[in-house]
Design a protein around this motif. Structure first.
Motif, mmCIF file in Angstrom:
data_model
loop_
_atom_site.group_PDB
_atom_site.id
_atom_site.type_symbol
_atom_site.label_atom_id
_atom_site.label_comp_id
_atom_site.label_asym_id
_atom_site.label_seq_id
_atom_site.Cartn_x
_atom_site.Cartn_y
_atom_site.Cartn_z
ATOM 1 N N PRO A 279 124.198 112.000 73.414
ATOM 2 C CA PRO A 279 125.484 111.980 72.302
ATOM 3 C C PRO A 279 124.945 110.749 71.248
ATOM 4 C CG PRO A 279 125.817 111.094 74.295
ATOM 5 C CD PRO A 279 124.721 111.434 74.784
ATOM 6 N N GLY A 280 125.670 111.111 70.298
ATOM 7 C CA GLY A 280 125.618 109.875 69.153
ATOM 8 C C GLY A 280 124.496 110.018 68.082
ATOM 9 N N TYR A 281 124.713 109.383 66.935
ATOM 10 C CA TYR A 281 123.792 109.493 65.661
ATOM 11 C C TYR A 281 122.523 108.861 66.184
ATOM 12 C CZ TYR A 281 128.010 110.485 63.099
ATOM 13 O OH TYR A 281 129.128 110.945 62.506
ATOM 14 N N MET A 282 121.692 109.372 65.159
ATOM 15 C CA MET A 282 120.220 108.855 65.301
ATOM 16 C C MET A 282 119.719 109.127 63.665
ATOM 17 S SD MET A 282 117.679 107.204 66.767
ATOM 18 C CE MET A 282 118.113 107.264 68.338
ATOM 19 N N PHE A 283 119.154 108.205 63.148
ATOM 20 C CA PHE A 283 118.369 108.305 61.793
ATOM 21 C C PHE A 283 117.126 107.586 61.768
ATOM 22 C CE2 PHE A 283 122.851 108.186 60.843
ATOM 23 C CZ PHE A 283 123.183 108.985 59.872
ATOM 24 N N THR A 284 116.217 108.330 61.066
ATOM 25 C CA THR A 284 114.695 107.856 61.387
ATOM 26 C C THR A 284 114.183 107.847 59.671
ATOM 27 O OG1 THR A 284 112.717 107.849 62.460
ATOM 28 C CG2 THR A 284 113.701 110.001 61.673
ATOM 29 N N ASP A 285 112.791 107.691 59.787
ATOM 30 C CA ASP A 285 111.649 107.545 58.607
ATOM 31 C C ASP A 285 112.259 106.476 57.723
ATOM 32 O OD1 ASP A 285 110.255 109.627 59.541
ATOM 33 O OD2 ASP A 285 111.506 111.120 59.030
ATOM 34 N N THR A 286 112.226 105.396 58.096
ATOM 35 C CA THR A 286 112.435 104.143 57.024
ATOM 36 C C THR A 286 111.476 102.948 57.636
ATOM 37 O OG1 THR A 286 113.883 102.997 55.881
ATOM 38 C CG2 THR A 286 114.662 103.250 58.129
ATOM 39 N N GLY A 287 111.227 102.333 56.750
ATOM 40 C CA GLY A 287 110.356 101.125 57.173
ATOM 41 C C GLY A 287 111.194 99.756 56.492
ATOM 42 N N PHE A 288 111.915 98.945 57.717
ATOM 43 C CA PHE A 288 112.529 97.989 57.171
ATOM 44 C C PHE A 288 111.936 96.993 56.462
ATOM 45 C CE2 PHE A 288 115.227 98.925 61.141
ATOM 46 C CZ PHE A 288 115.863 99.789 60.688
ATOM 47 N N TRP A 289 110.753 96.713 56.469
ATOM 48 C CA TRP A 289 109.844 95.670 55.827
ATOM 49 C C TRP A 289 110.083 96.056 54.306
ATOM 50 C CZ3 TRP A 289 105.568 96.081 52.261
ATOM 51 C CH2 TRP A 289 105.066 94.889 51.705
ATOM 52 N N ASP A 290 110.307 97.215 53.995
ATOM 53 C CA ASP A 290 110.592 97.753 52.497
ATOM 54 C C ASP A 290 112.001 97.764 52.227
ATOM 55 O OD1 ASP A 290 107.498 98.693 51.987
ATOM 56 O OD2 ASP A 290 108.220 99.843 53.866
ATOM 57 N N THR A 291 112.563 98.473 53.051
ATOM 58 C CA THR A 291 114.068 98.989 52.541
ATOM 59 C C THR A 291 115.203 97.751 52.812
ATOM 60 O OG1 THR A 291 114.131 99.944 54.883
ATOM 61 C CG2 THR A 291 113.407 101.246 52.804
#
Length: 760
Positions: free
Chosen positions: A341-353
């Protein structure tokens, strides 16, 4: 003659009004092809025309590149091989969970080279909510319109007994099954580029609205005529139709990372809606988001650039969750392979964003960003570490532990309703330990925590860049620890570590420099050398990575005058470089060289905040000049419109913020640093319903300098704006001038936050 002259005058006024009018339908101004004229050796964006809804789980794209190529769509290509469901965040990260559909006429051709068709951009329509193209070799027009997890296809065929639609589930392990009575195909693909558990699959279902004349499966380059179900290394299917001239065949497609049953559930996003209804809903969804920021008083080119960048800022990180039979949020975990259960997000690189994309979400979409924080907490609970680059799970690329910035900035700007204690625990684990791979946790953490820097001579690459980013991330932890009322000793530990940037400052050169374990600086030192001690940049780029204590950096450099001279040097130095660490000229180097802005390398992230630092040294007019130069010279609404990688919305969010007139130099503080607006008027509608209105009625190409400024009708003399105050709704009035005001913003009481001046 007089009448004709009067008509010409009216036409001139009409064109002028059109150029400066507030757009009623901003999605039509987006060029999804911006940045697609790219290749490995030179990035003009490294984007593809994503056919998607904002933050949609599944995107679609026309595929010009070969199966498995990260450069799956390039503007210079002349053939299309298929229409691919994609989850690719960047060609360098490549794709996962992809499969494609391709219409073919005449002889059945399954090989991707043989089935490929010539096409022309003149017969291509590329919009966020709709894509259409004419495939010349097959005399077929293909149209696509998306939902978050499904898509509707419309194929217009010629008169033929041999009209086909091919389904390619790609190699590395796939499955297809044709069910002719139901006009249906199901299947799955396992193709990925890493970051997935062993049980990873993307399950798809496809329904057609016309009976099949024949149906078959295929593997590799071989047609398996005797079976309608096939599991193979590379499986596919083909269904045949008999069509009249201009006959339309529709297909409804959806997929799931959970199961076939869930894919059917996701297809309910379309239901029985016609193609045109799905298209109108997708268009409305984009207009809803793009209309959150309305711009007026720019050239048509500037307005198209703005909305094209805003579109890119609303794509990532993507939703990686689905709605179960009870409409509850669930996700397949890319960290442990379970459905939870619960949310999941992906496809991001924190060094950039971490730099501007996530601060943009905190300003405009705080509820969504809170869901993203819940997703991060779930990622930590399921995988044991915070992902620094997720696609869809942990990927071993880039440096830093910039998840600390993303987490701290969200919480400090009001993000709640998620497990902040779990996230803080995760941040502490990251800060104190090396992880299971170089890009998870902190590589060199034992050295950093003991010496105050990652040494140059202990075989840890990009050590100086790591040190500088760890120091900023420690500041973010310090800010979060204070907000969470953590123990005083813990708060002090991170406050002290945030000053570790000082350990790499070389007074001799006035730049940051790698340092050996014995305390001596690296020798020889070439500040133009890319890589080595730094990440995709050189010392001239990374020296400014002291987001949280610019005054401390000014003091190290010997005062404001020397600091400003150093900033100036970035633009006046020639674009020379030393590529020996990489043994070739990487594309980031080439993009700096051809930009004709000296050592300023806007095409990569480390230096993107640098221009705003003039505000900390009493010369804000220099920031105003150079920011306009960057917007004018390095961004265009064209296929070559970026000046380097458009990494997951970061480079676009830079433009969106800068065009509005301010920028989050230091996430995890309350401040945005001022630049100067690009447009005569910007109206941003915040999530709480209040508006941020930015007026600059005499703004123009010549009038790029801020003469005076008012905040809520009162004279405002600071070089920064408060996030807290903006959330209340605000009216900002800029009086622009063709000449710089060298008196405004020159005294320390106007300067943005620096840790060195905290409490003073």
């Amino acid at each position: 003659m007089l009448y004709r002259a009067f008509r010409c005058l009216l036409l001139s006024f009409a064109l002028s009004a059109t150029a400066y009018a507030q757009p009623a339908d901003p999605v039509e101004l987006v060029n999804t092809l911006m940045g697609t004229d790219s290749k490995p050796s030179l990035s003009n964006g490294n984007t593809y025309p994503a056919i998607a809804l904002p933050w949609g789980m599944n995107f679609w794209m026309p595929q010009t590149g070969k199966m498995g190529s990260g450069w799956a769509y390039t503007y210079a290509a002349d053939k299309i091989r298929g229409f691919k469901q994609t989850h690719q965040p960047s060609p360098w990260m490549n794709d996962y969970g992809q499969f494609s559909l391709m219409p073919v006429t005449g002889k059945l051709r399954i090989d991707e080279d043989e089935r490929a068709s010539w096409y022309s951009h003149k017969a291509e329509v590329a919009k966020p909510y709709y894509y259409s193209v004419y495939l010349a070799d097959h005399d077929v027009t293909t149209e696509i319109t998306p939902t978050e997890r499904a898509a509707s296809f419309r194929f217009t065929f010629p008169k033929t007994d041999s009209a086909y639609v091919l389904i390619d589930a790609f190699d590395k392990g796939s499955y297809v099954k044709v069910l002719p009575r139901e006009r249906k195909i199901i299947g799955y693909t396992t193709k990925n580029s890493g970051g997935v558990p062993a049980n990873f699959k993307n399950y798809f279902v496809i329904y057609f609205d016309k009976p099949f004349v024949t149906a078959q499966t295929w593997h590799g380059k071989t047609i398996a005529r005797d079976t309608l179900e096939l599991q193979a290394a590379h499986a596919g299917a083909a269904v045949q139709f008999k069509t009249a001239k201009g006959e339309v065949v529709h297909a409804r497609v959806a997929s799931s990372f959970i199961s076939f049953e869930q894919a059917e559930r996701n297809l309910e996003e379309i239901g029985n809606a016609t193609f045109d209804v799905v298209k109108q809903k997708a268009k409305a969804a984009w207009n809803t988001e793009l209309n959150r920021i309305r711009v007026e008083g720019g050239t048509p080119e500037q307005i198209r650039t703005f909305y094209s960048c805003l579109y890119r800022s609303l794509l990532f990180p993507r939703k990686f969750y689905e709605l179960d039979a009870n409409r509850k949020v669930v996700h397949y975990s890319p960290y442990n392979g379970q459905v939870l259960p619960g949310y999941m997000f992906t496809d991001t690189g924190f060094w950039d964003t971490f730099r501007s994309l996530f601060p943009f979400l905190n300003l405009m979409y705080p509820t969504l960003n809170a869901q993203m924080q819940e997703g991060l907490a779930n990622a930590y609970k399921e995988g044991g570490w915070l992902p620094e680059w997720a696609s869809p799970g942990l990927r071993n690329v880039m440096i830093g532990s910039n998840s600390a910035s993303v987490i701290a900035d969200a919480y400090l700007k009001g993000g709640r309703n998620y497990d902040i204690n779990a996230l803080y625990e995760a941040v502490l684990k990251n800060a104190e330990n090396e992880g299971p791979m170089d890009a998870v946790g902190r590589r060199g953490a034992p050295y950093y925590n003991r010496l105050g820097y990652v040494p140059y001579d202990v075989k840890i690459n990009e050590n100086a860049a790591r040190t500088l980013e760890y120091a900023y991330d420690d500041f973010a932890i310090y800010q979060l620890a204070k907000a969470l009322k953590r123990p005083a000793a813990e708060i002090e530990r991170f406050a002290k570590r945030s000053q570790n940037y000082r350990n790499l400052f070389d007074k001799e050169t006035g730049l940051m420099r790698g340092k050996n374990a014995d305390g001596t600086f690296q020798k020889p030192f070439n500040p133009f050398k890319w890589g080595d001690a730094f990440t995709e940049g050189n010392s001239w780029h990374y020296t400014w990575s002291v987001f949280h204590d610019v005054q401390g950096l000014i003091d190290l450099m010997g005062g404001r005058e020397k600091f400003v001279a150093k900033l100036d040097s970035v633009f006046t130095l020639p674009p020379v470089y030393d590529e020996s660490y990489y043994r070739s000229v990487i594309h980031e180097i080439r993009e700096m060289q051809i930009a004709n802005m000296g050592q300023y390398a806007h095409g990569n992230q480390p230096i993107q905040h640098m221009i705003y630092l003039y505000n900390y040294a009493g010369t804000p007019w220099k920031a105003q000049y150079w920011l306009r130069e960057v917007m004018n010279r390095l961004y265009l609404p064209t296929p070559d419109g970026y000046c380097g990688d458009e990494d997951n919305g970061q480079t676009s969010a830079w433009y969106v913020f800068t065009a509005m007139g301010f920028y989050p130099v230091c996430p995890a503080t309350d401040q945005y640093v001022l630049g100067a607006p690009l447009f005569k008027k910007v109206t941003a509608t915040l999530e709480n319903g209040r508006q941020l209105v930015i007026n600059a009625p005499n703004n123009s190409e010549q009038n790029r300098y801020v003469n005076t400024m008012q905040l809520n009708r009162k004279l405002y003399t600071k070089n920064w704006l408060s996030h807290t105050e903006l959330l209340k709704g605000a009216v900002i009035d800029f009086n622009m001038s063709a000449t710089p005001n060298t008196q405004r913003g020159t005294t320390p009481d106007a300067f943005p936050y620096s840790m060195s001046t905290e409490g003073k």
